[in-house]
Motif scaffolding. Structure first.
Motif, PDB file in Angstrom:
ATOM      1  N   THR A  18       0.818  -1.210   0.000  1.00  0.00           N
ATOM      2  CA  THR A  18       0.000   0.000   0.000  1.00  0.00           C
ATOM      3  C   THR A  18       0.853   1.262   0.000  1.00  0.00           C
ATOM      4  O   THR A  18       0.456   2.299  -0.550  1.00  0.00           O
ATOM      5  N   LYS A  19       2.060   1.178   0.600  1.00  0.00           N
ATOM      6  CA  LYS A  19       2.942   2.352   0.642  1.00  0.00           C
ATOM      7  C   LYS A  19       3.299   2.864  -0.748  1.00  0.00           C
ATOM      8  O   LYS A  19       3.609   4.044  -0.924  1.00  0.00           O
ATOM      9  N   ARG A  20       3.258   1.995  -1.736  1.00  0.00           N
ATOM     10  CA  ARG A  20       3.615   2.416  -3.095  1.00  0.00           C
ATOM     11  C   ARG A  20       2.594   3.391  -3.682  1.00  0.00           C
ATOM     12  O   ARG A  20       2.927   4.246  -4.482  1.00  0.00           O
ATOM     13  N   SER A  21       1.334   3.240  -3.267  1.00  0.00           N
ATOM     14  CA  SER A  21       0.293   4.137  -3.785  1.00  0.00           C
ATOM     15  C   SER A  21      -0.070   5.239  -2.795  1.00  0.00           C
ATOM     16  O   SER A  21      -0.700   6.229  -3.176  1.00  0.00           O
ATOM     17  N   LEU A  22       0.310   5.082  -1.546  1.00  0.00           N
ATOM     18  CA  LEU A  22       0.053   6.102  -0.521  1.00  0.00           C
ATOM     19  C   LEU A  22       1.374   6.475   0.133  1.00  0.00           C
ATOM     20  O   LEU A  22       1.752   5.922   1.174  1.00  0.00           O
ATOM     21  N   PRO A  23       2.119   7.397  -0.461  1.00  0.00           N
ATOM     22  CA  PRO A  23       3.470   7.730   0.017  1.00  0.00           C
ATOM     23  C   PRO A  23       3.528   8.168   1.474  1.00  0.00           C
ATOM     24  O   PRO A  23       4.568   7.990   2.122  1.00  0.00           O
ATOM     25  N   TRP A  24       2.451   8.737   2.005  1.00  0.00           N
ATOM     26  CA  TRP A  24       2.488   9.204   3.391  1.00  0.00           C
ATOM     27  C   TRP A  24       2.671   8.043   4.368  1.00  0.00           C
ATOM     28  O   TRP A  24       3.108   8.243   5.516  1.00  0.00           O
TER      29      TRP A  24
ATOM     30  N   PRO B 129       8.310   8.599   8.704  1.00  0.00           N
ATOM     31  CA  PRO B 129       9.059   8.015   9.828  1.00  0.00           C
ATOM     32  C   PRO B 129       8.152   7.753  11.035  1.00  0.00           C
ATOM     33  O   PRO B 129       7.231   8.514  11.312  1.00  0.00           O
ATOM     34  N   LEU B 130       8.443   6.676  11.726  1.00  0.00           N
ATOM     35  CA  LEU B 130       7.759   6.355  12.974  1.00  0.00           C
ATOM     36  C   LEU B 130       8.796   6.314  14.095  1.00  0.00           C
ATOM     37  O   LEU B 130       9.896   5.791  13.895  1.00  0.00           O
ATOM     38  N   PRO B 131       8.487   6.866  15.253  1.00  0.00           N
ATOM     39  CA  PRO B 131       9.452   6.829  16.357  1.00  0.00           C
ATOM     40  C   PRO B 131       9.655   5.400  16.844  1.00  0.00           C
ATOM     41  O   PRO B 131       8.773   4.547  16.667  1.00  0.00           O
ATOM     42  N   PRO B 132      10.823   5.118  17.428  1.00  0.00           N
ATOM     43  CA  PRO B 132      11.047   3.783  17.995  1.00  0.00           C
ATOM     44  C   PRO B 132       9.934   3.427  18.980  1.00  0.00           C
ATOM     45  O   PRO B 132       9.456   4.281  19.724  1.00  0.00           O
ATOM     46  N   SER B 133       9.513   2.180  18.962  1.00  0.00           N
ATOM     47  CA  SER B 133       8.375   1.778  19.782  1.00  0.00           C
ATOM     48  C   SER B 133       8.642   0.422  20.435  1.00  0.00           C
ATOM     49  O   SER B 133       8.889  -0.566  19.734  1.00  0.00           O
ATOM     50  N   PHE B 134       8.584   0.378  21.755  1.00  0.00           N
ATOM     51  CA  PHE B 134       8.715  -0.892  22.479  1.00  0.00           C
ATOM     52  C   PHE B 134       7.548  -1.803  22.133  1.00  0.00           C
ATOM     53  O   PHE B 134       7.698  -3.015  22.031  1.00  0.00           O
TER      54      PHE B 134
ATOM     55  N   LEU C 242      -3.037  -6.341  14.232  1.00  0.00           N
ATOM     56  CA  LEU C 242      -3.891  -5.400  13.494  1.00  0.00           C
ATOM     57  C   LEU C 242      -4.069  -4.106  14.267  1.00  0.00           C
ATOM     58  O   LEU C 242      -4.023  -3.005  13.687  1.00  0.00           O
ATOM     59  N   TRP C 243      -4.270  -4.213  15.582  1.00  0.00           N
ATOM     60  CA  TRP C 243      -4.407  -3.015  16.429  1.00  0.00           C
ATOM     61  C   TRP C 243      -3.150  -2.160  16.349  1.00  0.00           C
ATOM     62  O   TRP C 243      -3.226  -0.932  16.225  1.00  0.00           O
ATOM     63  N   SER C 244      -1.973  -2.798  16.362  1.00  0.00           N
ATOM     64  CA  SER C 244      -0.713  -2.065  16.297  1.00  0.00           C
ATOM     65  C   SER C 244      -0.572  -1.343  14.959  1.00  0.00           C
ATOM     66  O   SER C 244      -0.155  -0.181  14.903  1.00  0.00           O
ATOM     67  N   PHE C 245      -0.936  -2.014  13.871  1.00  0.00           N
ATOM     68  CA  PHE C 245      -0.856  -1.381  12.551  1.00  0.00           C
ATOM     69  C   PHE C 245      -1.829  -0.210  12.449  1.00  0.00           C
ATOM     70  O   PHE C 245      -1.502   0.832  11.870  1.00  0.00           O
ATOM     71  N   VAL C 246      -3.012  -0.368  13.000  1.00  0.00           N
ATOM     72  CA  VAL C 246      -3.991   0.721  12.967  1.00  0.00           C
ATOM     73  C   VAL C 246      -3.447   1.939  13.707  1.00  0.00           C
ATOM     74  O   VAL C 246      -3.592   3.085  13.243  1.00  0.00           O
ATOM     75  N   ARG C 247      -2.807   1.733  14.854  1.00  0.00           N
ATOM     76  CA  ARG C 247      -2.218   2.840  15.616  1.00  0.00           C
ATOM     77  C   ARG C 247      -1.144   3.557  14.804  1.00  0.00           C
ATOM     78  O   ARG C 247      -1.102   4.791  14.746  1.00  0.00           O
ATOM     79  N   ASP C 248      -0.268   2.783  14.169  1.00  0.00           N
ATOM     80  CA  ASP C 248       0.806   3.393  13.392  1.00  0.00           C
ATOM     81  C   ASP C 248       0.264   4.128  12.165  1.00  0.00           C
ATOM     82  O   ASP C 248       0.740   5.215  11.817  1.00  0.00           O
ATOM     83  N   ILE C 249      -0.714   3.548  11.501  1.00  0.00           N
ATOM     84  CA  ILE C 249      -1.314   4.193  10.328  1.00  0.00           C
ATOM     85  C   ILE C 249      -2.007   5.492  10.724  1.00  0.00           C
ATOM     86  O   ILE C 249      -1.899   6.512  10.026  1.00  0.00           O
TER      87      ILE C 249
ATOM     88  N   ARG D 120      -1.187   7.405  13.221  1.00  0.00           N
ATOM     89  CA  ARG D 120      -0.144   8.388  13.513  1.00  0.00           C
ATOM     90  C   ARG D 120       0.423   8.970  12.223  1.00  0.00           C
ATOM     91  O   ARG D 120       0.624  10.182  12.106  1.00  0.00           O
ATOM     92  N   LEU D 121       0.700   8.104  11.243  1.00  0.00           N
ATOM     93  CA  LEU D 121       1.234   8.577   9.960  1.00  0.00           C
ATOM     94  C   LEU D 121       0.235   9.485   9.246  1.00  0.00           C
ATOM     95  O   LEU D 121       0.623  10.470   8.599  1.00  0.00           O
ATOM     96  N   TRP D 122      -1.035   9.172   9.349  1.00  0.00           N
ATOM     97  CA  TRP D 122      -2.080  10.000   8.738  1.00  0.00           C
ATOM     98  C   TRP D 122      -2.133  11.374   9.395  1.00  0.00           C
ATOM     99  O   TRP D 122      -2.286  12.393   8.713  1.00  0.00           O
ATOM    100  N   SER D 123      -1.974  11.411  10.696  1.00  0.00           N
ATOM    101  CA  SER D 123      -2.099  12.680  11.435  1.00  0.00           C
ATOM    102  C   SER D 123      -0.945  13.622  11.183  1.00  0.00           C
ATOM    103  O   SER D 123      -1.075  14.842  11.371  1.00  0.00           O
ATOM    104  N   VAL D 124       0.231  13.087  10.763  1.00  0.00           N
ATOM    105  CA  VAL D 124       1.400  13.953  10.539  1.00  0.00           C
ATOM    106  C   VAL D 124       1.764  14.061   9.049  1.00  0.00           C
ATOM    107  O   VAL D 124       2.823  14.585   8.708  1.00  0.00           O
ATOM    108  N   ARG D 125       0.882  13.562   8.175  1.00  0.00           N
ATOM    109  CA  ARG D 125       1.185  13.582   6.753  1.00  0.00           C
ATOM    110  C   ARG D 125       1.268  15.029   6.265  1.00  0.00           C
ATOM    111  O   ARG D 125       0.669  15.941   6.828  1.00  0.00           O
ATOM    112  N   THR D 126       1.991  15.255   5.171  1.00  0.00           N
ATOM    113  CA  THR D 126       2.114  16.620   4.614  1.00  0.00           C
ATOM    114  C   THR D 126       1.342  16.714   3.330  1.00  0.00           C
ATOM    115  O   THR D 126       1.132  15.726   2.632  1.00  0.00           O
TER     116      THR D 126
END
Length: 252
Positions: A184-190, A194-199, A237-244, A246-252
């Motif tokens: 999906t990253k190929r069609s949605l560059p945002w 970058p994602l911060p390191p995450s335990f 799936l929950w972890s991916f949703v959280r990261d997605i 975050r990426l959506w909220s900081v997209r340019t």
């Protein structure tokens, strides 16, 4: 990966030192021998003893080409021990894939032998990152290489569990979110932001690999493995949703 105009995939930038390529080539060649010999040894327990080593060698060759192309953006003057360890892990995963190709191998060598190899490969996962930091050779290439080997190990373990009938096909979905995300990253560059390191992310990655190993090593009543996989899948799936999000909220 992008290629500069009039530049072949085999033309490496001048910034990539030849000794890096030489070390990577020697490492790949030595591990190709190990993979082929491993395939021959394991092949004794299969109905395709002559074809298995060649099949594993073919898989290894394709992976090696991908690694070499990834080195186009490698910034350091040494291939480094961390990348050698990751290469060893990749070779081990290719040998392990023989059980997914022919599940009868596990009947011959035993579940604990297969699980033991997987534990060894998981243990090395902590070593390559340590070596990269210790030697000052941390790179985006190394991180991506490590991540892809982790994903491949999860995929192979999932295939082994499914092909041997230990877990239903739902186990194949353990790695599906990762590959869907990469595609999906190929069609949605945002999504490439970058994602911060995450335990949390690191812990889930370990669990994602450790669970299949446990299910291989410990015989459990039929419903238990499937339920355990379903729970871990929901956490992934929950972890991916959280990261997605975050990426959506900081997209340019």
């Amino acid at each position: 990966m992008t290629v500069e105009p009039n530049r072949s995939l085999l033309d490496f930038p001048a910034t990539v030192e030849r000794r890096v390529l030489a070390t990577a080539a020697v490492t790949s060649l030595l591990l190709a021998i190990v993979v082929t010999v491993g395939g021959a040894v394991v092949g004794v327990h299969t109905q395709i003893p002559s074809a298995l080593p060649l099949l594993l060698l073919g898989v290894w060759t394709i992976g090696s080409v991908a690694v070499f192309l990834g080195l186009r953006s490698y910034p350091h003057g040494r291939f480094g021990p961390a990348n050698v360890v990751t290469s060893v892990r990749a070779g081990g995963v290719v040998v392990l894939s023989s059980v997914a190709i022919d599940p009868s191998i596990m009947d011959q060598i035993g579940r604990l032998m297969v699980a033991g190899l997987a534990v060894f490969l998981l243990a090395l996962d902590g070593l390559d990152g340590f070596l990269a930091r210790r030697t000052g050779l941390v790179s985006a290439f190394g991180a991506r290489f490590d991540m892809e080997v982790d994903a491949l190990l999860t995929l192979v373990l999932s295939l082994v569990l499914w092909r041997t009938g230990i877990v239903a096909s739902v186990v194949l979905f353990l790695i599906l979110p990762y590959y869907l995300f990469c595609i999906t990253k190929r069609s949605l560059p945002w999504l490439s932001g970058p994602l911060p390191p995450s335990f949390r992310r690191k812990t889930i990655c370990v669990v994602q690999i450790a669970l299949p190993i446990c299910l291989l090593a410990i015989p459990l009543p039929k419903p238990v493995p499937t339920v355990a996989v379903a729970i871990v899948l929901m956490v992934i799936l929950w972890s991916f949703v959280r990261d997605i999000h975050r990426l959506w909220s900081v997209r340019t």
